[in-house]
Every structure is written in C-alpha cells, then in structure tokens.
Design a protein around this motif. Structure first.
Motif, PDB file in Angstrom:
ATOM      1  N   ASP A  13       0.846  -1.192   0.000  1.00 18.06           N
ATOM      2  CA  ASP A  13       0.000   0.000   0.000  1.00 18.06           C
ATOM      3  C   ASP A  13       0.882   1.243   0.000  1.00 18.06           C
ATOM      4  O   ASP A  13       1.808   1.365   0.807  1.00 18.06           O
ATOM      5  CB  ASP A  13      -0.899   0.016   1.230  1.00 18.06           C
ATOM      6  CG  ASP A  13      -1.942  -1.090   1.206  1.00 18.06           C
ATOM      7  OD1 ASP A  13      -2.434  -1.405   0.108  1.00 18.06           O
ATOM      8  OD2 ASP A  13      -2.249  -1.646   2.276  1.00 18.06           O
ATOM      9  N   ASN A  36       1.011   4.599  -8.076  1.00 14.43           N
ATOM     10  CA  ASN A  36      -0.392   4.292  -7.837  1.00 14.43           C
ATOM     11  C   ASN A  36      -0.615   3.965  -6.357  1.00 14.43           C
ATOM     12  O   ASN A  36       0.305   4.065  -5.541  1.00 14.43           O
ATOM     13  CB  ASN A  36      -0.824   3.117  -8.718  1.00 14.43           C
ATOM     14  CG  ASN A  36      -0.839   3.484 -10.184  1.00 14.43           C
ATOM     15  OD1 ASN A  36      -1.204   4.602 -10.549  1.00 14.43           O
ATOM     16  ND2 ASN A  36      -0.430   2.548 -11.030  1.00 14.43           N
ATOM     17  N   LYS A  37      -1.815   3.561  -6.014  1.00 18.83           N
ATOM     18  CA  LYS A  37      -2.142   3.292  -4.611  1.00 18.83           C
ATOM     19  C   LYS A  37      -1.476   2.028  -4.086  1.00 18.83           C
ATOM     20  O   LYS A  37      -1.394   1.813  -2.869  1.00 18.83           O
ATOM     21  CB  LYS A  37      -3.649   3.199  -4.438  1.00 18.83           C
ATOM     22  CG  LYS A  37      -4.361   4.533  -4.647  1.00 18.83           C
ATOM     23  CD  LYS A  37      -5.850   4.414  -4.394  1.00 18.83           C
ATOM     24  CE  LYS A  37      -6.537   5.762  -4.565  1.00 18.83           C
ATOM     25  NZ  LYS A  37      -8.003   5.662  -4.301  1.00 18.83           N
TER      26      LYS A  37
END
Length: 231
Positions: A117, A132-133
């Motif tokens: 994450d 990105n996430k």
C-alpha cells in the motif's frame, strides 16, 4: 560525472542483481567498497551519493563494520548527501538516524511478491511521486524497521509490515525493505541460487516465479535516485 559510494554489505562483493552496474548505466561513477569485509572509505568528500546494499547480518549486531557504517551514515546525513538503502541498507539507515531500537527481529519471515500500500507522502516525494495506490515488489526479511518514529515518513507498507519504504524527514534519504533489483528474466537463476534459504524461510520457488514482476516502481526509484545525484 557524479560519484556514488556503493557499500556492499553482503557475503559476496557483487550481489546477483549487480546494482553497481545498473548505476553505472545511469552515468554514475561507482566506487564499490566491500563493507562486509571491512572495506570502507576514509572520507566522503568525493561522493555525491551513497547506496547501501543488503546483508545477512542485522543492523543491531555488534560487528565492527556495522558500527563504522552507522558513523558513516550519520556523517552523510550531516553533509546532506543523498542516501538509498535496500533491505539491510533500509534497516541500518533507520538504526543510525532514528535509533537502534527501530530495528528488530520478526517472529516469522515475510517472503514473497507482495502488493504494498502506497501512502500520501509518496505524492510529493522525489523518488515515489506518481506511484499508484499499490506497488508490487519481492520482499524477503526476518528483520524489520518499526514505523511511527517522528523522523520517518512512511511511504509504503504491506499487510504484515507497516514500514516497507520510508524517508528520513524531508531529506534525500530513503530506505526500501524489498528487492526491486531482481528482473523477471533473472528471477529463476536468482531464486535457485538461494533456494535452500528461501525454502527455510517458507517460500516456494514455483509460486515466486508465477507471481514475479519487474517491480517497475522500484526501478523508477533507483533511476530517480541516480538522476538526483546528477543535480
């Protein structure tokens, strides 16, 4: 040409990923010192950056080269020299700059390809901006760096490890727990070379190969670090 101090902390001077050659391809002049074998520079005067590799040792161990490397890291930070550490390098940066209690032995090994994450500090980060996430990376560690220290910006975490990528304050100093240096094309050779250790820590080689990726975000971090040294 910008000059990089490469501290090789492993049992072999040249690790399979050959990141020294990667940085040379980024137009850096690379000085490799085999720190594991007690080779360390007398001065940091000629270096624009420092890279710290993995090691079979723990950053908390009472070993001469580890003590010397702690001192070198603190000197580098005082000079505002950009630094990047992978695996043990990630851990010894934390130990030197945030306290030896930051690094501890896990109850079990985290090993395999993981989706990490990515957190808010990545958005404005010099190396991680635009991620990105989540980001994919091979991880393999029995030691861990604690999260929550006020001088740490936590950039990425896994489901079982809250500190996989961190930055020291707003300084050009980063730690990465994983191994983005392993390309898919070389994954089988790399994994076979350490099969017994991987299996001891709970990994299955065929599962790893099925999940393998080139860890593009991690390689972006490495490339951006090299560009940072060029100014």
């Amino acid at each position: 040409m910008a000059k990089l101090l490469y501290l090789a902390n492993g049992a072999k001077k040249h690790a399979p990923g050959r990141l020294d050659q990667f940085f040379e391809r980024q137009n850096l002049s690379v000085d490799v010192f085999w720190a594991f074998n007690n080779e360390l520079p007398d001065s940091l005067d000629e270096y624009e950056g420092i890279f710290l590799s993995g090691s079979p040792h723990g950053a908390y161990e009472d070993i001469p080269f580890i003590h010397r490397e702690h001192d070198l890291i603190r000197e580098g930070a005082a000079r505002n020299i950009p630094m990047l550490g992978l695996c043990f390098g990630h851990q010894i940066l934390a130990s030197a700059l945030c306290g030896r209690e930051q690094v501890f032995r896990r109850e079990s090994c985290e090993v395999g390809y993981k989706w990490l994450d990515v957190h808010a500090p990545a958005e404005r980060d010099l190396l991680c901006g635009g991620f990105n996430k989540t980001t994919h990376m091979f991880v393999w560690h029995n030691d861990e760096v604690r999260a929550g220290h006020p001088d740490m910006q936590i950039i990425a975490s896994s489901d079982v490890c809250p500190n996989h990528i961190w930055r020291f304050r707003d300084r050009p100093i980063w730690g990465v727990q994983g191994h983005p240096e392993i390309p898919m094309a070389d994954a089988r050779e790399w994994f076979e070379g350490v099969r017994s250790r991987l299996e001891h820590d709970g990994a299955n080689i065929e599962d790893l190969l099925a999940q393998a990726s080139d860890a593009d975000d991690g390689k972006t971090m490495l490339s951006r670090f090299a560009k940072l040294l060029h100014g």
